[in-house]
Design a protein around this motif. Structure first.
Motif, PDB file in Angstrom:
ATOM      1  N   THR A  24       2.928   6.377   6.297  1.00 10.74           N
ATOM      2  CA  THR A  24       4.186   5.803   5.835  1.00 10.74           C
ATOM      3  C   THR A  24       5.137   6.844   5.256  1.00 10.74           C
ATOM      4  O   THR A  24       6.160   6.486   4.686  1.00 10.74           O
ATOM      5  N   SER A  25       4.810   8.107   5.371  1.00 14.49           N
ATOM      6  CA  SER A  25       5.676   9.193   4.891  1.00 14.49           C
ATOM      7  C   SER A  25       6.037   9.028   3.418  1.00 14.49           C
ATOM      8  O   SER A  25       7.172   9.280   3.014  1.00 14.49           O
ATOM      9  N   GLY A  26       5.063   8.599   2.639  1.00 11.70           N
ATOM     10  CA  GLY A  26       5.287   8.467   1.205  1.00 11.70           C
ATOM     11  C   GLY A  26       5.920   7.166   0.774  1.00 11.70           C
ATOM     12  O   GLY A  26       6.077   6.917  -0.412  1.00 11.70           O
ATOM     13  N   ARG A  27       6.312   6.318   1.729  1.00 12.95           N
ATOM     14  CA  ARG A  27       6.907   5.035   1.365  1.00 12.95           C
ATOM     15  C   ARG A  27       5.816   3.987   1.140  1.00 12.95           C
ATOM     16  O   ARG A  27       4.650   4.205   1.441  1.00 12.95           O
ATOM     17  N   THR A  28       6.223   2.856   0.610  1.00 12.86           N
ATOM     18  CA  THR A  28       5.293   1.752   0.388  1.00 12.86           C
ATOM     19  C   THR A  28       5.349   0.803   1.576  1.00 12.86           C
ATOM     20  O   THR A  28       6.418   0.310   1.935  1.00 12.86           O
ATOM     21  N   VAL A  67       0.854  -1.186   0.000  1.00 13.41           N
ATOM     22  CA  VAL A  67       0.000   0.000   0.000  1.00 13.41           C
ATOM     23  C   VAL A  67       0.889   1.234   0.000  1.00 13.41           C
ATOM     24  O   VAL A  67       1.528   1.545   1.000  1.00 13.41           O
ATOM     25  N   PRO A  68       0.990   1.955  -1.111  1.00 14.35           N
ATOM     26  CA  PRO A  68       1.890   3.107  -1.189  1.00 14.35           C
ATOM     27  C   PRO A  68       1.237   4.422  -0.784  1.00 14.35           C
ATOM     28  O   PRO A  68       0.011   4.553  -0.737  1.00 14.35           O
ATOM     29  N   ASP A  69       2.096   5.393  -0.495  1.00 15.37           N
ATOM     30  CA  ASP A  69       1.716   6.807  -0.418  1.00 15.37           C
ATOM     31  C   ASP A  69       0.573   7.116   0.547  1.00 15.37           C
ATOM     32  O   ASP A  69      -0.428   7.734   0.189  1.00 15.37           O
ATOM     33  N   THR A  70       0.721   6.652   1.777  1.00  9.91           N
ATOM     34  CA  THR A  70      -0.249   7.036   2.797  1.00  9.91           C
ATOM     35  C   THR A  70       0.455   7.950   3.794  1.00  9.91           C
ATOM     36  O   THR A  70       1.669   7.859   3.989  1.00  9.91           O
ATOM     37  N   PRO A  71      -0.264   8.848   4.462  1.00  5.93           N
ATOM     38  CA  PRO A  71       0.365   9.769   5.412  1.00  5.93           C
ATOM     39  C   PRO A  71       1.174   9.052   6.494  1.00  5.93           C
ATOM     40  O   PRO A  71       2.231   9.516   6.912  1.00  5.93           O
ATOM     41  N   GLU A  93      10.633  -0.020   2.504  1.00  8.55           N
ATOM     42  CA  GLU A  93      11.856  -0.042   1.716  1.00  8.55           C
ATOM     43  C   GLU A  93      12.877   0.950   2.267  1.00  8.55           C
ATOM     44  O   GLU A  93      12.517   1.928   2.942  1.00  8.55           O
ATOM     45  N   ILE A  94      14.148   0.727   1.960  1.00  8.29           N
ATOM     46  CA  ILE A  94      15.187   1.712   2.250  1.00  8.29           C
ATOM     47  C   ILE A  94      15.062   2.877   1.283  1.00  8.29           C
ATOM     48  O   ILE A  94      15.147   4.038   1.663  1.00  8.29           O
TER      49      ILE A  94
END
Length: 374
Positions: free
Chosen positions: A220-224, A214-218, A304-305
């Motif tokens: 996760t700070s833009g991470r997946t 799930v990408p791009d949620t608040p 991800e890194i």
């Protein structure tokens, strides 16, 4: 098939009859995964299959499928068996058993890289449960827009897998999970709109597992964010995958040619070094997900890194055999991912791995149609 019958009347050998049947239109590819030149058959179902699908047919039992080689077992073929193979064949069989396959259902690909659980459940759905025949296809529960059940979920910061109650609801456009069936509030809610889901037994070590991204949620700070789950039953995990794909298809109004979810193009370990020539090489887990190349410390990391966006070659992206920086010690299987902003220096673990990564990355930079990444 009349030509075969006519020739069989003049006492063709069993081997010759089987060879002629194999050359008929539709029989030149496996009935289940379309692999070319199948040399096995289900004598009672009347279909030709490849060696990989043959293993599943044997597993589900002779009461469903009676497997024989068309090259090695010719002495064990009876006349009624040959007549069944003549009378049915792959084309007619798939007209019957695949009369109405939901567009959300993922079919196995030719070759051995298909997830074993997907191959097995596809074959069981066709011949054992008969899910896609005309009279049964309208009542598939996983196409109802809702699904509930227990899945085992991996914790974020540990190796524990804990049972959680998952609820999929197309009307809310979410997949939520709860501590138990009696919990009122979910532990987490995953929006379906940008979700990708794929089977993941290759790196979870669970044969019935799935990765949800799930990408791009608040949060996760833009991470997946990656969530790993597994079921104790193979049928269940495949039905979860199909239910997610169908739900996305429904509310996004996707057509059969659109991406409901997609398998990763390639995953595996590569060694990577930083932009400075003094940086050392570090082993990372890489995931090529369409035009996104992500790397991690470990395969089951939740985040991800770093993520590299890969554009088209017309935008300045290129995959180069070897390292372009002469100041660096050339590794054995080095390659360079050139982007407009910087170069990424990578090293594969073997020649086959190097060839596979080069092919996959070149496919991305030379392709304009996103649908080929399904």
């Amino acid at each position: 098939m009349t030509s075969i019958k006519r020739q069989s009347d003049v006492r063709m050998s069993t081997g010759d009859q089987l060879a002629l049947i194999a050359k008929q239109p539709g029989n030149d590819r496996c009935a289940d995964c379309t692999a070319p030149d199948p040399d096995w058959a289900s004598a009672n179902l009347g279909v030709l299959i490849c060696i990989h699908c043959c293993g599943v047919h044997r597993k589900i039992g002779t009461h469903i499928s009676q497997v024989k080689s068309i090259k090695l077992d010719d002495k064990s073929w009876t006349e009624p068996m040959i007549e069944t193979l003549m009378g049915m064949g792959n084309t007619m069989s798939n007209e019957k058993y695949c009369h109405h396959v939901p567009t959300a259902y993922m079919r196995p690909r030719a070759g051995e890289d298909t997830e074993p659980v997907l191959r097995e459940q596809w074959i069981r759905a066709k011949y054992e449960r008969k899910e896609f025949v005309a009279e049964a296809s309208k009542d598939l529960a996983y196409l109802a827009g809702k699904k509930k059940g227990i899945l085992f979920k991996k914790g974020k910061g540990n190796k524990d897998w804990k049972a959680r109650w998952f609820v999929l609801d197309v009307s809310s456009r979410n997949l939520s999970y709860y501590k138990s069936t009696s919990s009122d509030q979910p532990l987490g809610t995953l929006p379906l709109v940008h979700m990708n889901a794929c089977l993941a037994s290759a790196f979870t070590q669970h044969p019935h597992s799935m990765q949800l991204s799930v990408p791009d949620t608040p949060k996760t700070s833009g991470r997946t964010r990656n969530i790993f789950v597994y079921s104790e039953k193979g049928q269940d995990i495949v039905e979860w995958l199909v239910a997610i794909r169908h739900a996305r298809q429904e509310f996004l109004m996707l057509s059969a040619g659109d991406l409901m979810t997609s398998d990763f193009i390639k995953v595996g370990y590569l060694h990577k070094t930083g932009p400075n020539p003094s940086h050392g090489w570090k082993k990372r887990w890489f995931v090529l997900d369409g035009r996104k190349l992500r790397y991690y410390d470990h395969p089951l990391d939740p985040f991800e890194i770093h993520e590299i966006s890969i554009g088209h070659e017309s935008e300045g992206f290129e995959i180069i055999d070897g390292l372009t920086d002469s100041r660096r010690r050339a590794p054995q299987y080095g390659l360079t991912l050139k982007t407009p902003s910087r170069n990424f220096y990578l090293n594969a673990t073997s020649i086959p791995d190097f060839d596979s990564w080069m092919e996959a990355l070149k496919r991305v930079v030379t392709t304009e149609d996103e649908r080929v990444f399904s």
